[in-house]
Design a protein around this motif. Sequence first.
Motif, PDB file in Angstrom:
ATOM      1  N   UNK A  75       0.813  -1.225   0.000  1.00 19.74           N
ATOM      2  CA  UNK A  75       0.000   0.000   0.000  1.00 19.74           C
ATOM      3  C   UNK A  75       0.844   1.272   0.000  1.00 19.74           C
ATOM      4  N   UNK A  76       2.135   1.141  -0.317  1.00 20.20           N
ATOM      5  CA  UNK A  76       3.035   2.290  -0.266  1.00 20.20           C
ATOM      6  C   UNK A  76       2.768   3.270  -1.403  1.00 20.20           C
ATOM      7  N   UNK A  77       3.071   4.534  -1.131  1.00 20.13           N
ATOM      8  CA  UNK A  77       3.241   5.539  -2.168  1.00 20.13           C
ATOM      9  C   UNK A  77       4.745   5.697  -2.351  1.00 20.13           C
ATOM     10  N   UNK A  78       5.233   5.468  -3.547  1.00 26.07           N
ATOM     11  CA  UNK A  78       6.662   5.543  -3.840  1.00 26.07           C
ATOM     12  C   UNK A  78       6.918   6.826  -4.608  1.00 26.07           C
ATOM     13  N   UNK A  79       7.551   7.796  -3.953  1.00 27.27           N
ATOM     14  CA  UNK A  79       7.670   9.140  -4.525  1.00 27.27           C
ATOM     15  C   UNK A  79       9.079   9.399  -5.043  1.00 27.27           C
ATOM     16  N   UNK A  80       9.143   9.985  -6.238  1.00 33.68           N
ATOM     17  CA  UNK A  80      10.412  10.279  -6.906  1.00 33.68           C
ATOM     18  C   UNK A  80      10.423  11.745  -7.311  1.00 33.68           C
ATOM     19  N   UNK A  81      11.552  12.409  -7.067  1.00 33.80           N
ATOM     20  CA  UNK A  81      11.673  13.821  -7.370  1.00 33.80           C
ATOM     21  C   UNK A  81      11.924  14.091  -8.834  1.00 33.80           C
ATOM     22  N   UNK A  82      11.955  15.365  -9.171  1.00 39.88           N
ATOM     23  CA  UNK A  82      12.196  15.760 -10.556  1.00 39.88           C
ATOM     24  C   UNK A  82      13.623  15.406 -10.960  1.00 39.88           C
ATOM     25  N   UNK A  83      13.847  15.368 -12.261  1.00 45.07           N
ATOM     26  CA  UNK A  83      15.141  14.940 -12.786  1.00 45.07           C
ATOM     27  C   UNK A  83      16.281  15.834 -12.310  1.00 45.07           C
ATOM     28  N   UNK A  84      15.991  17.106 -12.077  1.00 48.90           N
ATOM     29  CA  UNK A  84      17.059  18.034 -11.705  1.00 48.90           C
ATOM     30  C   UNK A  84      17.082  18.365 -10.220  1.00 48.90           C
ATOM     31  N   UNK A  85      15.897  18.557  -9.617  1.00 48.76           N
ATOM     32  CA  UNK A  85      15.851  19.116  -8.261  1.00 48.76           C
ATOM     33  C   UNK A  85      15.499  18.110  -7.177  1.00 48.76           C
ATOM     34  N   UNK A  86      15.123  16.901  -7.541  1.00 48.08           N
ATOM     35  CA  UNK A  86      14.794  15.918  -6.524  1.00 48.08           C
ATOM     36  C   UNK A  86      13.437  16.199  -5.885  1.00 48.08           C
ATOM     37  N   UNK A  87      13.211  15.578  -4.734  1.00 47.24           N
ATOM     38  CA  UNK A  87      11.948  15.721  -4.017  1.00 47.24           C
ATOM     39  C   UNK A  87      11.775  17.166  -3.545  1.00 47.24           C
ATOM     40  N   UNK A  88      10.573  17.701  -3.716  1.00 46.49           N
ATOM     41  CA  UNK A  88      10.290  19.065  -3.259  1.00 46.49           C
ATOM     42  C   UNK A  88      10.217  19.101  -1.736  1.00 46.49           C
ATOM     43  N   UNK A  89      10.509  20.253  -1.126  1.00 47.26           N
ATOM     44  CA  UNK A  89      10.467  20.348   0.344  1.00 47.26           C
ATOM     45  C   UNK A  89       9.114  19.952   0.922  1.00 47.26           C
TER      46      UNK A  89
END
Length: 259
Positions: free
Chosen positions: A198-212
Amino acid sequence: MSEERSSGEIAQRWREAEQAGGLVLLDGFHALKHALRFGAEVRMAIAEDPEAVRALARELAPDVEDAVARLVRRAELTEVLPRVHPTGVAALAVRPDRAAGIAGLGRMPRPAPVVVLDNPRNLGNVGAVVRLAAGFGATGVVTRGDLDPWHPNVVRAGAGLHYATTVERLALDELPPGPLYALDPEGADIRALTLPDDALLAFGSERHGISPELRARADHLVSLPMRPQVSSYNLATSVAMTLFHWGGPPAHEQGGESP
């Protein structure tokens, strides 16, 4: 009625259907094939050489051969498309119902994770992630930000596999329930973790990564193994590694074919 005139009328019908809205461009045979396999309502398909497309279906996808033969009609693709796919066919299909998609993402218990792409920028990368999610049997792909995950270039890169999973754009406060695992270089090594279904697997943008803001919302920070001085992995590669670690479809459901 001449063949040329018939072709022109079909091209006109195509343009009118596009202008009416609510339809998705399926660019190329593989996009059409996958959309048909996974239940898309395909309104029309056009090709400069319909018989060649029917032969392609007969060779590569006999399970949808009858549907392709029924749908495909002759038209000059250059009249309605900015560029023509090498397989010489394009189609228009109904976009899945958004409310039904969101309801499916939120249904618990979930048998597989949801992939969350935080402000992605590259259309091709997003399409590749959709293709991965479909292959691994993920519940869906959610994007945050201004990129439309149903953009024609995303659907093209995803080979029509948007219809094999759920693809939606949501705000942070609209994310489905479930523990949020955010990929971050400062996170715990993924090899020491078990990722729940049931996880949400979150990946940031190609340049900046995960947003704050997404980082603050995360329940767990997770990192992928990487040699020192290597900057990062491609987005689709990171998603593939993470979904592989999660586990993928049961062995009895696995199969495949050449792309």
